[in-house]
Design a protein around this motif. Structure first.
Motif, PDB file in Angstrom:
ATOM      1  N   TYR A   1       0.835  -1.203   0.000  1.00 41.94           N
ATOM      2  CA  TYR A   1       0.000   0.000   0.000  1.00 41.94           C
ATOM      3  C   TYR A   1       0.871   1.255   0.000  1.00 41.94           C
ATOM      4  O   TYR A   1       0.636   2.206  -0.752  1.00 41.94           O
ATOM      5  CB  TYR A   1      -0.906  -0.016   1.230  1.00 41.94           C
ATOM      6  CG  TYR A   1      -1.688   1.252   1.402  1.00 41.94           C
ATOM      7  CD1 TYR A   1      -2.869   1.464   0.703  1.00 41.94           C
ATOM      8  CD2 TYR A   1      -1.231   2.251   2.247  1.00 41.94           C
ATOM      9  CE1 TYR A   1      -3.576   2.636   0.848  1.00 41.94           C
ATOM     10  CE2 TYR A   1      -1.931   3.429   2.391  1.00 41.94           C
ATOM     11  CZ  TYR A   1      -3.099   3.616   1.701  1.00 41.94           C
ATOM     12  OH  TYR A   1      -3.784   4.785   1.832  1.00 41.94           O
ATOM     13  N   ARG A   2       1.916   1.247   0.873  1.00 46.30           N
ATOM     14  CA  ARG A   2       2.799   2.416   0.940  1.00 46.30           C
ATOM     15  C   ARG A   2       3.536   2.617  -0.384  1.00 46.30           C
ATOM     16  O   ARG A   2       3.695   3.738  -0.858  1.00 46.30           O
ATOM     17  CB  ARG A   2       3.800   2.257   2.088  1.00 46.30           C
ATOM     18  CG  ARG A   2       3.192   2.512   3.462  1.00 46.30           C
ATOM     19  CD  ARG A   2       4.247   2.688   4.509  1.00 46.30           C
ATOM     20  NE  ARG A   2       4.949   1.469   4.860  1.00 46.30           N
ATOM     21  CZ  ARG A   2       4.569   0.626   5.812  1.00 46.30           C
ATOM     22  NH1 ARG A   2       3.471   0.860   6.505  1.00 46.30           N
ATOM     23  NH2 ARG A   2       5.285  -0.447   6.077  1.00 46.30           N
TER      24      ARG A   2
ATOM     25  N   PRO B   1      -8.071   3.255  -0.326  1.00 40.88           N
ATOM     26  CA  PRO B   1      -8.987   2.946   0.775  1.00 40.88           C
ATOM     27  C   PRO B   1      -8.876   3.987   1.872  1.00 40.88           C
ATOM     28  O   PRO B   1      -7.851   4.642   2.004  1.00 40.88           O
ATOM     29  CB  PRO B   1      -8.481   1.576   1.268  1.00 40.88           C
ATOM     30  CG  PRO B   1      -7.071   1.487   0.800  1.00 40.88           C
ATOM     31  CD  PRO B   1      -7.006   2.253  -0.479  1.00 40.88           C
ATOM     32  N   GLU B   2      -9.945   4.137   2.600  1.00 40.64           N
ATOM     33  CA  GLU B   2      -9.920   5.086   3.712  1.00 40.64           C
ATOM     34  C   GLU B   2      -8.854   4.670   4.716  1.00 40.64           C
ATOM     35  O   GLU B   2      -8.755   3.503   5.075  1.00 40.64           O
ATOM     36  CB  GLU B   2     -11.291   5.127   4.401  1.00 40.64           C
ATOM     37  CG  GLU B   2     -12.328   5.927   3.640  1.00 40.64           C
ATOM     38  CD  GLU B   2     -11.936   7.391   3.477  1.00 40.64           C
ATOM     39  OE1 GLU B   2     -11.546   8.014   4.479  1.00 40.64           O
ATOM     40  OE2 GLU B   2     -11.998   7.886   2.347  1.00 40.64           O
ATOM     41  N   ARG B   3      -8.087   5.621   5.159  1.00 40.83           N
ATOM     42  CA  ARG B   3      -7.085   5.370   6.199  1.00 40.83           C
ATOM     43  C   ARG B   3      -7.347   6.337   7.341  1.00 40.83           C
ATOM     44  O   ARG B   3      -7.614   7.508   7.102  1.00 40.83           O
ATOM     45  CB  ARG B   3      -5.670   5.596   5.654  1.00 40.83           C
ATOM     46  CG  ARG B   3      -5.259   4.592   4.605  1.00 40.83           C
ATOM     47  CD  ARG B   3      -4.816   3.296   5.247  1.00 40.83           C
ATOM     48  NE  ARG B   3      -4.766   2.213   4.276  1.00 40.83           N
ATOM     49  CZ  ARG B   3      -4.133   1.073   4.496  1.00 40.83           C
ATOM     50  NH1 ARG B   3      -3.532   0.860   5.643  1.00 40.83           N
ATOM     51  NH2 ARG B   3      -4.137   0.129   3.590  1.00 40.83           N
ATOM     52  N   PRO B   4      -7.271   5.850   8.583  1.00 41.49           N
ATOM     53  CA  PRO B   4      -7.521   6.767   9.696  1.00 41.49           C
ATOM     54  C   PRO B   4      -6.464   7.862   9.765  1.00 41.49           C
ATOM     55  O   PRO B   4      -5.315   7.657   9.360  1.00 41.49           O
ATOM     56  CB  PRO B   4      -7.455   5.855  10.930  1.00 41.49           C
ATOM     57  CG  PRO B   4      -6.694   4.649  10.486  1.00 41.49           C
ATOM     58  CD  PRO B   4      -6.949   4.493   9.027  1.00 41.49           C
TER      59      PRO B   4
ATOM     60  N   ASP C   1      -7.100  10.632  14.722  1.00 46.10           N
ATOM     61  CA  ASP C   1      -8.210   9.753  15.121  1.00 46.10           C
ATOM     62  C   ASP C   1      -7.755   8.734  16.164  1.00 46.10           C
ATOM     63  O   ASP C   1      -8.561   8.190  16.907  1.00 46.10           O
ATOM     64  CB  ASP C   1      -8.754   8.976  13.907  1.00 46.10           C
ATOM     65  CG  ASP C   1      -9.424   9.881  12.890  1.00 46.10           C
ATOM     66  OD1 ASP C   1      -9.827  10.998  13.274  1.00 46.10           O
ATOM     67  OD2 ASP C   1      -9.530   9.476  11.720  1.00 46.10           O
ATOM     68  N   GLU C   2      -6.459   8.436  16.162  1.00 48.42           N
ATOM     69  CA  GLU C   2      -5.942   7.334  16.978  1.00 48.42           C
ATOM     70  C   GLU C   2      -5.150   7.794  18.187  1.00 48.42           C
ATOM     71  O   GLU C   2      -4.919   7.033  19.106  1.00 48.42           O
ATOM     72  CB  GLU C   2      -5.060   6.430  16.107  1.00 48.42           C
ATOM     73  CG  GLU C   2      -5.801   5.931  14.870  1.00 48.42           C
ATOM     74  CD  GLU C   2      -5.183   4.684  14.292  1.00 48.42           C
ATOM     75  OE1 GLU C   2      -3.960   4.507  14.449  1.00 48.42           O
ATOM     76  OE2 GLU C   2      -5.930   3.881  13.698  1.00 48.42           O
TER      77      GLU C   2
ATOM     78  N   THR D   1      -3.132  14.584   8.878  1.00 45.39           N
ATOM     79  CA  THR D   1      -2.132  13.631   8.392  1.00 45.39           C
ATOM     80  C   THR D   1      -2.583  12.223   8.741  1.00 45.39           C
ATOM     81  O   THR D   1      -2.981  11.955   9.874  1.00 45.39           O
ATOM     82  CB  THR D   1      -0.762  13.922   9.036  1.00 45.39           C
ATOM     83  OG1 THR D   1      -0.321  15.215   8.616  1.00 45.39           O
ATOM     84  CG2 THR D   1       0.269  12.887   8.611  1.00 45.39           C
ATOM     85  N   ASP D   2      -2.554  11.325   7.740  1.00 49.48           N
ATOM     86  CA  ASP D   2      -3.028   9.967   7.996  1.00 49.48           C
ATOM     87  C   ASP D   2      -1.906   9.090   8.552  1.00 49.48           C
ATOM     88  O   ASP D   2      -0.770   9.533   8.720  1.00 49.48           O
ATOM     89  CB  ASP D   2      -3.689   9.359   6.752  1.00 49.48           C
ATOM     90  CG  ASP D   2      -2.711   9.015   5.638  1.00 49.48           C
ATOM     91  OD1 ASP D   2      -1.485   8.940   5.893  1.00 49.48           O
ATOM     92  OD2 ASP D   2      -3.158   8.797   4.500  1.00 49.48           O
ATOM     93  N   VAL D   3      -2.245   7.847   8.844  1.00 52.76           N
ATOM     94  CA  VAL D   3      -1.296   6.963   9.516  1.00 52.76           C
ATOM     95  C   VAL D   3      -0.133   6.569   8.611  1.00 52.76           C
ATOM     96  O   VAL D   3       0.838   5.975   9.068  1.00 52.76           O
ATOM     97  CB  VAL D   3      -1.996   5.686  10.056  1.00 52.76           C
ATOM     98  CG1 VAL D   3      -2.938   6.043  11.190  1.00 52.76           C
ATOM     99  CG2 VAL D   3      -2.746   4.954   8.942  1.00 52.76           C
ATOM    100  N   HIS D   4      -0.221   6.910   7.309  1.00 49.82           N
ATOM    101  CA  HIS D   4       0.911   6.659   6.402  1.00 49.82           C
ATOM    102  C   HIS D   4       1.669   7.939   6.086  1.00 49.82           C
ATOM    103  O   HIS D   4       2.414   8.003   5.120  1.00 49.82           O
ATOM    104  CB  HIS D   4       0.417   5.984   5.117  1.00 49.82           C
ATOM    105  CG  HIS D   4      -0.024   4.574   5.349  1.00 49.82           C
ATOM    106  ND1 HIS D   4       0.839   3.587   5.742  1.00 49.82           N
ATOM    107  CD2 HIS D   4      -1.240   3.994   5.268  1.00 49.82           C
ATOM    108  CE1 HIS D   4       0.170   2.456   5.884  1.00 49.82           C
ATOM    109  NE2 HIS D   4      -1.092   2.683   5.612  1.00 49.82           N
ATOM    110  N   LYS D   5       1.429   8.970   6.912  1.00 46.91           N
ATOM    111  CA  LYS D   5       2.167  10.242   6.823  1.00 46.91           C
ATOM    112  C   LYS D   5       1.816  11.057   5.572  1.00 46.91           C
ATOM    113  O   LYS D   5       2.579  11.929   5.167  1.00 46.91           O
ATOM    114  CB  LYS D   5       3.695  10.009   6.882  1.00 46.91           C
ATOM    115  CG  LYS D   5       4.153   9.181   8.083  1.00 46.91           C
ATOM    116  CD  LYS D   5       3.976   9.942   9.375  1.00 46.91           C
ATOM    117  CE  LYS D   5       4.197   9.073  10.612  1.00 46.91           C
ATOM    118  NZ  LYS D   5       5.498   8.457  10.689  1.00 46.91           N
TER     119      LYS D   5
END
Length: 217
Positions: free
Chosen positions: A16-17, A118-121, A125-126, A200-204
């Motif tokens: 994914y990354r 896909p949606e990424r948090p 959010d975390e 910023t999502d969990v994949h930066k």
């Protein structure tokens, strides 16, 4: 920062990354791998496979490369005893960034040049990503952005899409800053960075779709 090489994440996460970066920067990974296979055997040594992503500009840790080699290595044969990687199988996995190969598995899916990510948090959010001082900065910035959106009809999304040609809904922090500057949004550099942290999502990557929705921009 660099990811820990002993915790590369699942194969799906790694792919994914890579797909995100490949889509964003239009990297032709297959060509870099094929350079190591002049006779087109369809496999290369593990060491050559490990060097190709770096040559292509992909940012992968040792742990991630080890995981990829393990996932795509060929079974040893009488002819080839050293570690060989089936790189065409790896690049077919990346091709799904640009084409839909598995349409027969999902006949109702509309084919397109790129399937939406896909949606990424979001990291926010975390976990709590802002200090109390930064949260106050965010509240001020939010008020300014909401006031701006009421008084201006120009939409932010087309500006972001200039950087996001394959429509993954994400941009880098520097691209986000560039859009803020181009649109003359009324934010200081500190406010821009604090707002960016919240989206910023969990994949930066920075989720500009959520940003635009939040501030009606």
């Amino acid at each position: 920062g660099a990811r820990q090489s002993d915790n590369p994440g699942s194969l799906d996460d790694i792919l994914y990354r890579i797909k995100s970066q490949v889509a964003r920067e239009r990297i032709r990974v297959h060509e870099f791998l094929q350079d190591h296979d002049p006779l087109r055997h369809g496999h290369i040594t593990g060491n050559k496979f490990r060097s190709a992503p770096h040559m292509a500009g992909l940012r992968l840790s040792k742990g991630e490369l080890d995981c990829l080699v393990d996932a795509y290595k060929r079974a040893p044969s009488d002819i080839v005893s050293d570690e060989r990687v089936d790189y065409p199988r790896f690049t077919r996995a990346l091709d799904s960034v640009f084409t839909e190969r598995d349409l027969e598995k999902a006949p109702n899916k509309t084919i397109s040049a790129f399937q939406a990510r896909p949606e990424r948090p979001l990291m926010a959010d975390e976990q709590d990503v802002l200090s109390p001082r930064s949260r106050a900065v965010f509240e001020t910035a939010s008020s300014l952005l909401l006031q701006h959106s009421k008084g201006h009809r120009s939409l932010a999304r087309p500006y972001f899409q200039d950087f996001d040609r394959v429509r993954i809904g994400r941009v880098t922090l520097s691209q986000f800053r560039s859009v803020v500057s181009t649109m003359k949004l009324p934010l200081t550099a500190e406010q821009v960075d604090v707002v960016a942290r919240m989206f910023t999502d969990v994949h930066k990557d920075l989720d500009y779709v959520r940003f635009c929705q939040h501030f009606d921009l």
